[in-house]
Write a protein that holds these residues in place. Structure first.
Motif, PDB file in Angstrom:
ATOM      1  N   VAL A 242      33.519 -40.933  69.636  1.00  0.00           N
ATOM      2  CA  VAL A 242      33.895 -39.529  69.762  1.00  0.00           C
ATOM      3  C   VAL A 242      33.201 -38.898  70.964  1.00  0.00           C
ATOM      4  CG1 VAL A 242      33.741 -37.261  68.658  1.00  0.00           C
ATOM      5  CG2 VAL A 242      34.420 -39.252  67.315  1.00  0.00           C
ATOM      6  N   ALA A 344      40.990 -26.834  63.899  1.00  0.00           N
ATOM      7  CA  ALA A 344      41.059 -27.198  62.487  1.00  0.00           C
ATOM      8  C   ALA A 344      41.123 -25.955  61.598  1.00  0.00           C
ATOM      9  CB  ALA A 344      39.855 -28.057  62.114  1.00  0.00           C
ATOM     10  N   GLU A 349      42.700 -26.823  57.976  1.00  0.00           N
ATOM     11  CA  GLU A 349      42.237 -28.143  57.561  1.00  0.00           C
ATOM     12  C   GLU A 349      40.780 -28.082  57.122  1.00  0.00           C
ATOM     13  OE1 GLU A 349      42.947 -30.580  60.942  1.00  0.00           O
ATOM     14  OE2 GLU A 349      45.120 -30.703  60.603  1.00  0.00           O
ATOM     15  N   LYS A 351      38.623 -30.600  57.136  1.00  0.00           N
ATOM     16  CA  LYS A 351      37.786 -31.460  57.954  1.00  0.00           C
ATOM     17  C   LYS A 351      38.129 -31.295  59.433  1.00  0.00           C
ATOM     18  CE  LYS A 351      35.417 -33.792  54.795  1.00  0.00           C
ATOM     19  NZ  LYS A 351      33.934 -33.819  54.759  1.00  0.00           N
ATOM     20  N   VAL A 353      38.548 -33.186  62.735  1.00  0.00           N
ATOM     21  CA  VAL A 353      38.814 -34.574  63.099  1.00  0.00           C
ATOM     22  C   VAL A 353      38.988 -34.668  64.612  1.00  0.00           C
ATOM     23  CG1 VAL A 353      40.385 -36.530  62.832  1.00  0.00           C
ATOM     24  CG2 VAL A 353      39.904 -35.034  60.883  1.00  0.00           C
ATOM     25  N   ARG A 356      40.009 -40.529  65.457  1.00  0.00           N
ATOM     26  CA  ARG A 356      40.117 -41.069  64.101  1.00  0.00           C
ATOM     27  C   ARG A 356      38.815 -40.894  63.327  1.00  0.00           C
ATOM     28  NH1 ARG A 356      43.464 -46.792  64.744  1.00  0.00           N
ATOM     29  NH2 ARG A 356      45.329 -45.905  65.751  1.00  0.00           N
ATOM     30  N   ARG A 357      38.038 -39.905  63.718  1.00  0.00           N
ATOM     31  CA  ARG A 357      36.748 -39.698  63.083  1.00  0.00           C
ATOM     32  C   ARG A 357      36.613 -38.248  62.621  1.00  0.00           C
ATOM     33  NH1 ARG A 357      36.975 -44.368  63.280  1.00  0.00           N
ATOM     34  NH2 ARG A 357      35.468 -45.908  64.048  1.00  0.00           N
ATOM     35  N   ALA A 358      36.046 -38.069  61.434  1.00  0.00           N
ATOM     36  CA  ALA A 358      35.722 -36.740  60.932  1.00  0.00           C
ATOM     37  C   ALA A 358      34.318 -36.379  61.400  1.00  0.00           C
ATOM     38  CB  ALA A 358      35.793 -36.708  59.410  1.00  0.00           C
TER      39      ALA A 358
END
Length: 462
Positions: A242, A344, A349, A351, A353, A356-358
């Motif tokens: 990330v 987000a 939402e 989370k 993100v 592909r990572r929170a």
């Protein structure tokens, strides 16, 4: 060795290990002390009589301001670097920029690695554990990689500038090599200082010099961790961390957007881009968009830019460059992460993100803290400078942001400020250099799990 002697040796060893643990527990303290000592040393060397062209001792404020600007790789100046300082003084400034750039990159990289290992290094470094921790050998490899990376980039930039200066600007090879080395170090380490009174304005029509210096600033502002990851996984972007995704993505977006906005805003300005041909205008726009990433050099007169351009550059200076790099500001990762937080929230939402990572909530709070600290420091500095000078808000805000972001761009008012205002800029440069890193590391190191939960209550927002 007798038992009492062995006991005394063990006690001394235990004290040393305890002191080492305490130091590693507070990397922010080490960073602040290290940069403070470097500023003190630079100020002392620049205060020597033979550090100036005239042979007379520079004033304390001149030496302090230049030393701080060099160590904090800012680039603001209250005297003409090439005219005021002797060769000895220029070499001192060059070394200060090198030490400052390498210092912040190595310190920030090691701190980032400590945090990425769930803070295991602090306790395990002393015992050199083999599992889930960075060993002393690993630290040495990382530091060696940073030094080699820095020196290699600087060597290539020096070679290109030396050849260009010698073959196109009627310089001797010795002078060309010296100027090339100085500006290579200044560019890669985001130093912002130049041996020329007009910074890089004389090269605004030279694409080789302009693009070489711009690329050196970009490479320095990305940081070693990003380049190291790209070297291993450049063919597999989906596997990038990330951190690398945010650094590269936000950097590319800001450079492209900044180039477009600045080129459009200055296109017909007769004092900046107006007299240039179309290709030169585009290169000048690119140069002007890259330099707020703590580069600090300018190819046109910053003070002659339109208000729209100054506002764009002020925003870019505040954001700065990549974490664990030579750049300052709140960092592009902080800015990018906050943008994803807003996105987000707008989408409802739960989370945040990225890829592909929170992103953990603690990370989001740290980014918000760093950004708000930066805003507070810039606003406070601007308010104090307004009270100490008669210059308008836009100019004062620009200088304060440049100092906080360790950029070095100036509308020309810094040398004209009185001594008290210049000392305010010194404080902003120092705090801006170490502030975001020390705050982020301190917040992460203090992170701990709560053993109980309190009932939640919403408050009104907005």
């Amino acid at each position: 060795m007798s038992d009492p002697e062995r006991s005394a040796v063990d006690e001394r060893r235990a004290r040393r290990e305890r002191r080492a643990r305490e130091q590693l527990a507070h990397p922010a303290r080490l960073i602040a002390v290290g940069f403070g000592l470097a500023v003190f040393t630079g100020t002392a060397l620049l205060s020597l009589p033979f550090a100036t062209e005239s042979g007379e001792r520079a004033s304390f404020v001149d030496a302090l301001f230049t030393g701080t600007s060099g160590v904090c790789v800012t680039g603001l100046a209250i005297v003409d670097t090439g005219a005021e300082w002797s060769t000895f003084g220029e070499v001192v400034i060059m070394l200060l920029m090198q030490v400052g750039g390498l210092g912040i990159m190595t310190m920030a990289t090691v701190v980032a690695l400590i945090l990425s290992r769930r803070l295991g290094l602090r306790a395990r470094l002393l015992v050199q554990a083999e599992t889930r921790a960075l060993r002393l050998q690993d630290v040495r490899l990382v530091l060696r990689g940073i030094v080699l990376y820095s020196l290699c980039v600087e060597a290539v930039v020096t070679a290109i500038l030396t050849v260009r200066f010698a073959t196109h600007y009627d310089m001797s090879w010795g002078r060309a090599a010296y100027d090339g080395l100085f500006h290579a170090i200044s560019a890669f380490n985001s130093g912002g200082l130049s041996l020329y009174s007009d910074s890089m304005s004389r090269f605004v029509r030279d694409p080789i010099v302009s693009l070489t210096v711009s690329l050196a600033v970009l490479l320095g502002s990305l940081g070693y961790l990003v380049l190291f990851e790209l070297r291993r996984n450049w063919r597999r972007p989906r596997e990038w961390s990330v951190f690398t995704q945010l650094t590269l993505g936000v950097t590319a977006a800001l450079v492209v957007l900044g180039t477009a906005l600045l080129t459009i805003a200055e296109w017909n300005n007769p004092r900046t881009f107006g007299p240039l041909d179309v290709p030169d205008k585009l290169i000048a726009g690119f140069f002007a968009a890259v330099m707020p990433r703590s580069g600090g050099l300018n190819s046109v007169d910053t003070g002659a830019m339109n208000d729209e351009s100054l506002l764009v550059q002020t925003a870019l200076m505040f954001i700065g460059g990549g974490s664990a790099s030579t750049a300052g500001g709140i960092k592009v990762t902080t800015f990018g992460l906050l943008a994803f937080v807003i996105w987000a929230e707008m989408r409802g939402e739960a989370k945040v993100v990225v890829g592909r990572r929170a992103i953990p909530e603690a990370n989001q709070r740290q980014a918000l803290s760093v950004a708000l600290l930066g805003i507070g420091l810039v606003m406070t500095g601007t308010l104090v400078l307004l009270g100490l000078s008669d210059y308008p808000l836009d100019r004062v805000l620009f200088e304060a942001t440049s100092a906080f972001g360790t950029v070095g761009l100036s509308t020309g008012i810094t040398p004209e400020l009185d001594r008290a205002a210049q000392l305010v800029l010194v404080a902003l440069m120092f705090v801006g250099r170490i502030g975001p890193l020390t705050l982020a590391s301190a917040l992460a190191l203090r992170e701990r799990d709560r053993r109980y939960e309190l009932p939640e209550e919403r408050t009104i927002v907005g």
